[in-house]
Scaffold this motif. Structure first.
Motif, PDB file in Angstrom:
ATOM      1  N   ASP A  65       0.959  -1.293  -0.040  1.00  0.00           N
ATOM      2  CA  ASP A  65       0.004  -0.004  -0.030  1.00  0.00           C
ATOM      3  C   ASP A  65       0.935   1.212   0.165  1.00  0.00           C
ATOM      4  N   SER A  66       1.795   1.202   0.851  1.00  0.00           N
ATOM      5  CA  SER A  66       2.730   2.426   0.712  1.00  0.00           C
ATOM      6  C   SER A  66       3.618   2.640  -0.491  1.00  0.00           C
ATOM      7  N   VAL A  67       3.670   1.846  -1.371  1.00  0.00           N
ATOM      8  CA  VAL A  67       4.471   2.153  -2.628  1.00  0.00           C
ATOM      9  C   VAL A  67       3.604   1.971  -3.929  1.00  0.00           C
ATOM     10  N   LYS A  68       2.173   1.367  -3.750  1.00  0.00           N
ATOM     11  CA  LYS A  68       1.280   1.173  -5.023  1.00  0.00           C
ATOM     12  C   LYS A  68       1.328   2.311  -5.913  1.00  0.00           C
ATOM     13  N   GLY A  69       1.340   2.146  -7.133  1.00  0.00           N
ATOM     14  CA  GLY A  69       1.618   3.178  -8.023  1.00  0.00           C
ATOM     15  C   GLY A  69       2.838   3.860  -8.302  1.00  0.00           C
ATOM     16  N   ARG A  70       3.884   3.434  -7.423  1.00  0.00           N
ATOM     17  CA  ARG A  70       5.269   4.007  -7.574  1.00  0.00           C
ATOM     18  C   ARG A  70       6.189   2.941  -8.097  1.00  0.00           C
ATOM     19  N   VAL A  71       5.787   1.528  -8.244  1.00  0.00           N
ATOM     20  CA  VAL A  71       6.713   0.721  -8.089  1.00  0.00           C
ATOM     21  C   VAL A  71       6.272  -0.201  -9.412  1.00  0.00           C
ATOM     22  N   ASP A  72       7.389  -1.003 -10.074  1.00  0.00           N
ATOM     23  CA  ASP A  72       6.991  -1.898 -10.986  1.00  0.00           C
ATOM     24  C   ASP A  72       8.002  -3.115 -10.742  1.00  0.00           C
ATOM     25  N   ILE A  73       7.491  -4.389 -10.503  1.00  0.00           N
ATOM     26  CA  ILE A  73       8.501  -5.574 -10.414  1.00  0.00           C
ATOM     27  C   ILE A  73       8.507  -6.437 -11.575  1.00  0.00           C
ATOM     28  N   THR A  74       9.571  -6.773 -11.989  1.00  0.00           N
ATOM     29  CA  THR A  74       9.814  -7.408 -13.282  1.00  0.00           C
ATOM     30  C   THR A  74      10.705  -8.512 -12.816  1.00  0.00           C
ATOM     31  N   ARG A  75      10.733  -9.499 -13.882  1.00  0.00           N
ATOM     32  CA  ARG A  75      11.727 -10.762 -13.749  1.00  0.00           C
ATOM     33  C   ARG A  75      11.953 -11.352 -14.982  1.00  0.00           C
ATOM     34  N   ASP A  76      13.286 -11.795 -14.925  1.00  0.00           N
ATOM     35  CA  ASP A  76      13.669 -12.399 -16.408  1.00  0.00           C
ATOM     36  C   ASP A  76      14.185 -13.575 -16.078  1.00  0.00           C
ATOM     37  N   ASN A  77      13.377 -14.861 -16.156  1.00  0.00           N
ATOM     38  CA  ASN A  77      13.344 -16.354 -15.964  1.00  0.00           C
ATOM     39  C   ASN A  77      14.590 -16.675 -16.768  1.00  0.00           C
ATOM     40  N   SER A  78      14.980 -16.014 -18.000  1.00  0.00           N
ATOM     41  CA  SER A  78      16.261 -16.676 -18.588  1.00  0.00           C
ATOM     42  C   SER A  78      17.497 -16.241 -18.123  1.00  0.00           C
ATOM     43  N   LYS A  79      17.580 -15.329 -17.184  1.00  0.00           N
ATOM     44  CA  LYS A  79      18.815 -14.847 -16.530  1.00  0.00           C
ATOM     45  C   LYS A  79      18.724 -14.978 -14.988  1.00  0.00           C
ATOM     46  N   ASN A  80      17.770 -15.541 -14.349  1.00  0.00           N
ATOM     47  CA  ASN A  80      17.432 -15.761 -12.960  1.00  0.00           C
ATOM     48  C   ASN A  80      17.504 -14.435 -12.307  1.00  0.00           C
ATOM     49  N   MET A  81      16.909 -13.479 -12.873  1.00  0.00           N
ATOM     50  CA  MET A  81      17.127 -11.990 -12.315  1.00  0.00           C
ATOM     51  C   MET A  81      15.669 -11.390 -11.864  1.00  0.00           C
ATOM     52  N   GLU A  82      15.551 -10.674 -11.018  1.00  0.00           N
ATOM     53  CA  GLU A  82      14.509 -10.021 -10.534  1.00  0.00           C
ATOM     54  C   GLU A  82      14.716  -8.692 -10.422  1.00  0.00           C
ATOM     55  N   TYR A  83      13.776  -7.545 -10.635  1.00  0.00           N
ATOM     56  CA  TYR A  83      13.995  -6.150 -10.716  1.00  0.00           C
ATOM     57  C   TYR A  83      12.740  -5.758  -9.926  1.00  0.00           C
ATOM     58  N   LYS A  85      11.767  -1.594  -9.990  1.00  0.00           N
ATOM     59  CA  LYS A  85      11.857  -0.114 -10.180  1.00  0.00           C
ATOM     60  C   LYS A  85      10.938   0.773  -9.328  1.00  0.00           C
ATOM     61  N   LYS A  86      11.422   1.767  -8.830  1.00  0.00           N
ATOM     62  CA  LYS A  86      10.656   2.754  -7.889  1.00  0.00           C
ATOM     63  C   LYS A  86      10.879   4.043  -8.403  1.00  0.00           C
ATOM     64  N   ASN A  87       9.642   4.708  -8.842  1.00  0.00           N
ATOM     65  CA  ASN A  87       9.599   5.987  -9.296  1.00  0.00           C
ATOM     66  C   ASN A  87       9.416   7.039  -8.078  1.00  0.00           C
ATOM     67  N   SER A  88       9.445   8.224  -8.388  1.00  0.00           N
ATOM     68  CA  SER A  88       9.031   9.570  -7.377  1.00  0.00           C
ATOM     69  C   SER A  88       9.908   9.181  -5.917  1.00  0.00           C
ATOM     70  N   LEU A  89      10.769   8.841  -5.902  1.00  0.00           N
ATOM     71  CA  LEU A  89      11.334   8.633  -4.615  1.00  0.00           C
ATOM     72  C   LEU A  89      11.411   9.689  -3.485  1.00  0.00           C
ATOM     73  N   THR A  90      11.050   9.454  -2.381  1.00  0.00           N
ATOM     74  CA  THR A  90      10.924  10.487  -1.346  1.00  0.00           C
ATOM     75  C   THR A  90      11.767   9.955  -0.447  1.00  0.00           C
TER      76      THR A  90
END
Length: 126
Positions: A65-83, A85-90
């Protein structure tokens, strides 16, 4: 056992965006696409807080709830990676961020995760 290593933290200015990365590996680790992944943060003196989660295949995403609308979580299963992204940091976003792995399809509570990274520090200047 699963090893998770975060990167991408650092000093940013308020209003900026930042992308954190999590690399997943392990001696008994077979298939990254079997793990739900998440991000948590732990402000000083407070409990670990849910930030975002993504299902094993990436088809479902959840945000705290505290970050909804300001984050995007993604993953690349071919690289075993997770990301994350946080926008409008305070300044309130400044803390240590950890990635986590679960054998469940997805989890949104810290109790749902069994493997954790050491964390990466995010500092936000006002």
């Amino acid at each position: 056992q699963v090893q998770l290593v975060e990167s991408g933290g650092g000093l940013v200015q308020a209003g900026d965006s930042l992308t954190l990365s999590c690399a997943v590996s392990g001696r008994t680790f077979n298939d990254y696409s079997e793990y739900g992944m998440g991000w948590f943060r732990q402000p000083l003196g407070k409990d670990r807080e849910f930030v975002a989660a993504i299902s094993a295949t990436g088809g479902s995403k959840y945000a705290g709830d505290s970050v909804k609308g300001r984050v995007d979580i993604t993953r690349d299963n071919s690289k075993n990676m997770e990301y994350l992204k946080k926008n409008s940091l305070t300044p309130e976003d400044a803390t240590d961020y950890c990635c986590a792995a679960t054998r469940a399809v997805v989890a949104t509570t810290r109790e749902g995760y069994g493997d954790w990274g050491q964390g990466t520090q995010v500092t936000v200047s006002s």
